[in-house]
Write an enzyme that holds these catalytic residues in place. Structure first.
Site, PDB file in Angstrom:
ATOM      1  N   LYS A   1      14.186  43.636 -59.781  1.00 34.36           N
ATOM      2  CA  LYS A   1      13.955  42.961 -61.053  1.00 34.36           C
ATOM      3  C   LYS A   1      13.915  41.436 -60.918  1.00 34.36           C
ATOM      4  CE  LYS A   1      15.141  46.589 -64.264  1.00 34.36           C
ATOM      5  NZ  LYS A   1      15.824  47.033 -65.457  1.00 34.36           N
TER       6      LYS A   1
ATOM      7  N   LYS B   1       9.147  54.197 -59.429  1.00 29.86           N
ATOM      8  CA  LYS B   1       9.657  55.109 -60.446  1.00 29.86           C
ATOM      9  C   LYS B   1       9.056  54.766 -61.802  1.00 29.86           C
ATOM     10  CE  LYS B   1      13.767  53.084 -62.544  1.00 29.86           C
ATOM     11  NZ  LYS B   1      13.449  53.439 -63.928  1.00 29.86           N
TER      12      LYS B   1
ATOM     13  N   LYS C   1      10.815  52.009 -68.237  1.00 30.54           N
ATOM     14  CA  LYS C   1      10.562  51.473 -69.574  1.00 30.54           C
ATOM     15  C   LYS C   1       9.999  50.076 -69.498  1.00 30.54           C
ATOM     16  CE  LYS C   1      14.758  52.888 -71.640  1.00 30.54           C
ATOM     17  NZ  LYS C   1      15.673  52.058 -70.885  1.00 30.54           N
TER      18      LYS C   1
HETATM   19  P1  ATP Z   1      14.366  49.713 -67.417  1.00 27.44           P
HETATM   20  O1  ATP Z   1      13.010  49.624 -66.761  1.00 27.44           O
HETATM   21  O2  ATP Z   1      14.503  48.855 -68.648  1.00 27.44           O
HETATM   22  O3  ATP Z   1      15.510  49.571 -66.455  1.00 27.44           O
HETATM   23  P2  ATP Z   1      14.584  52.548 -67.225  1.00 27.44           P
HETATM   24  O4  ATP Z   1      13.368  53.345 -67.477  1.00 27.44           O
HETATM   25  O5  ATP Z   1      14.993  52.342 -65.809  1.00 27.44           O
HETATM   26  O6  ATP Z   1      14.414  51.182 -67.998  1.00 27.44           O
HETATM   27  P3  ATP Z   1      17.334  52.837 -68.078  1.00 27.44           P
HETATM   28  O7  ATP Z   1      17.751  52.623 -69.504  1.00 27.44           O
HETATM   29  O8  ATP Z   1      17.599  51.759 -67.076  1.00 27.44           O
HETATM   30  O9  ATP Z   1      15.768  53.198 -68.056  1.00 27.44           O
HETATM   31  O10 ATP Z   1      18.007  54.170 -67.545  1.00 27.44           O
HETATM   32  C1  ATP Z   1      18.420  55.240 -68.404  1.00 27.44           C
HETATM   33  C2  ATP Z   1      18.632  56.497 -67.592  1.00 27.44           C
HETATM   34  O11 ATP Z   1      17.356  57.055 -67.209  1.00 27.44           O
HETATM   35  C3  ATP Z   1      19.386  56.264 -66.289  1.00 27.44           C
HETATM   36  O12 ATP Z   1      20.278  57.347 -66.092  1.00 27.44           O
HETATM   37  C4  ATP Z   1      18.305  56.286 -65.242  1.00 27.44           C
HETATM   38  O13 ATP Z   1      18.789  56.702 -63.979  1.00 27.44           O
HETATM   39  C5  ATP Z   1      17.341  57.317 -65.822  1.00 27.44           C
HETATM   40  N1  ATP Z   1      15.978  57.088 -65.318  1.00 27.44           N
HETATM   41  C6  ATP Z   1      15.275  55.930 -65.415  1.00 27.44           C
HETATM   42  N2  ATP Z   1      14.059  56.059 -64.864  1.00 27.44           N
HETATM   43  C7  ATP Z   1      13.981  57.335 -64.396  1.00 27.44           C
HETATM   44  C8  ATP Z   1      12.968  58.080 -63.719  1.00 27.44           C
HETATM   45  N3  ATP Z   1      11.790  57.522 -63.430  1.00 27.44           N
HETATM   46  N4  ATP Z   1      13.214  59.375 -63.402  1.00 27.44           N
HETATM   47  C9  ATP Z   1      14.415  59.942 -63.705  1.00 27.44           C
HETATM   48  N5  ATP Z   1      15.419  59.297 -64.342  1.00 27.44           N
HETATM   49  C10 ATP Z   1      15.219  58.006 -64.682  1.00 27.44           C
HETATM   50 MG    MG Z   2      16.625  51.027 -65.301  1.00 31.02          MG
END
Ligand code: ATP
Ligand code: MG
Length: 331
Positions: free
Chosen positions: A112, A194, A197
């Protein structure tokens, strides 16, 4: 006693990765009547530049989404992180035992911060806050996606360090990860990354709130490879395998069943099947999310109630930490 803690950042609409990797696990655990605490971790979503209006909308939207996905606030403690001050109090205490090199190694920080000229301190220390989130409740189990493993290891290390310096206080929290294929859904645009969001390209993910048209379009455009058969191989064919994983989750079919049913079709045709299955799976969840979103008063009540319950649990733990650190003067 077993206690589960997990959190999700209100950084925007959740995607299928969040749902498969985290939220659907939480719902399962809730339905097994486990002791589970879930936080909308708003303080974590300020670690990158953010828009205040958007953040407050996102907090309620995330709450509506979790309820729509089946989280039951009667069974689960659901609250907003910043409303429970113990998190930041414990974060400070832990940051005094954590070292800077330990944080600099964490992959999420590297990823990040790599495009930033000036790196906010919050982005650097947020894994300590994450450790505080977990330890404030003396949680024993933390269900997360695979991307969080190293962050949870930090929480484990800090718990051990605190215990050995100041006396047995925290249980060492275990990481709980779902089946390998769901623990890390991949970006539709770049299967080596991965699904996230915060990825600037909305075509890289399927959001729970996407319209059927958007879902069909994004899956159609998903990057695969030059082989037209539908076969599963996470290593060599990450793009197609990602679609098969999604398909398997939403239809409850095994990967083998799916591949044998798809022997005679091309990946192009297969994408349409996956899109259809995703659209019909999401429809009822989307309807519920929309219902909850239309009642912000109710959502605020739920969060307030959750805050009171969360505080009740962590206030005693923080008092214990403060005694052990010598912060509470006995006269
Ligand atoms: P950001 O990009 O803002 O970090 P994010 O998509 O990584 O958003 P988080 O809110 O950080 O989402 O994570 C919420 C939960 O979703 C965590 O338990 C994380 O491990 C899970 N998670 C995030 N991305 C994935 C993915 N691609 N596959 C499976 N689990 C995921
Ligand atoms: Mg995340």
């Amino acid at each position: 006693p077993k206690r589960i803690f997990s959190g999700i950042q209100p950084t925007g609409a959740i995607h299928l990765g969040n749902y498969l990797g985290a939220i659907s696990q939480w719902v399962k655990m809730q339905n097994n009547n486990e002791d589970i605490i879930l936080s909308v971790v708003d303080l974590h979503s300020m670690t990158l530049p953010h828009d205040p209006k958007q953040l407050s909308r996102n907090i309620l939207q995330m709450t509506a989404t979790l309820l729509g996905c089946g989280i039951d606030p009667q069974k689960v403690v659901l609250f907003q992180q910043s409303t429970v001050l113990e998190h930041t109090q414990l974060c400070w205490c832990l940051s005094c035992i954590c070292t800077m090199p330990r944080l600099a190694h964490l992959p999420q920080y590297k990823e990040k911060s790599k495009d930033l000229k000036d790196i906010p301190l919050g982005l650097f220390v947020y894994p300590v806050l994450q450790a505080a989130d977990i330890l404030a409740y003396k949680a024993t189990h933390v269900p997360v996606g695979e991307d969080q493993v190293q962050q949870i290891q930090l929480a484990q290390d800090l718990a051990r360090m605190f215990n050995s310096r100041f006396g047995e206080t925290f249980p060492i929290p275990h990481t709980v990860i779902t089946g390998a294929e769901f623990a890390r859904l991949r970006s539709l645009r770049d299967p080596l990354k991965k699904m996230s969001k915060s990825d600037p390209d909305p075509k890289s993910r399927i959001c729970m709130t996407d319209s059927p048209d958007e879902i069909v379009r994004n899956i159609k455009k998903a990057v695969t490879d030059f082989t037209s058969e539908v076969t599963y191989d996470q290593e060599k064919r990450p793009g197609v395998s990602n679609l098969i994983s999604i398909h398997s989750f939403v239809t409850n079919k095994t990967v083998d069943e799916i591949c044998s049913e798809a022997v005679n079709i091309t990946t192009g045709q297969y994408k349409l099947m996956v899109a259809d299955a995703v659209v019909s799976y999401l429809k009822p969840i989307q309807d519920k999310i929309e219902q909850y979103s239309s009642d912000p008063g109710y959502l605020k009540d739920i969060l307030q109630d959750g805050r009171d319950k969360a505080r009740n649990i962590c206030a005693n733990n923080l008092a214990e930490v403060e005694y052990k650190l010598g912060l509470r003067v006995k006269v």
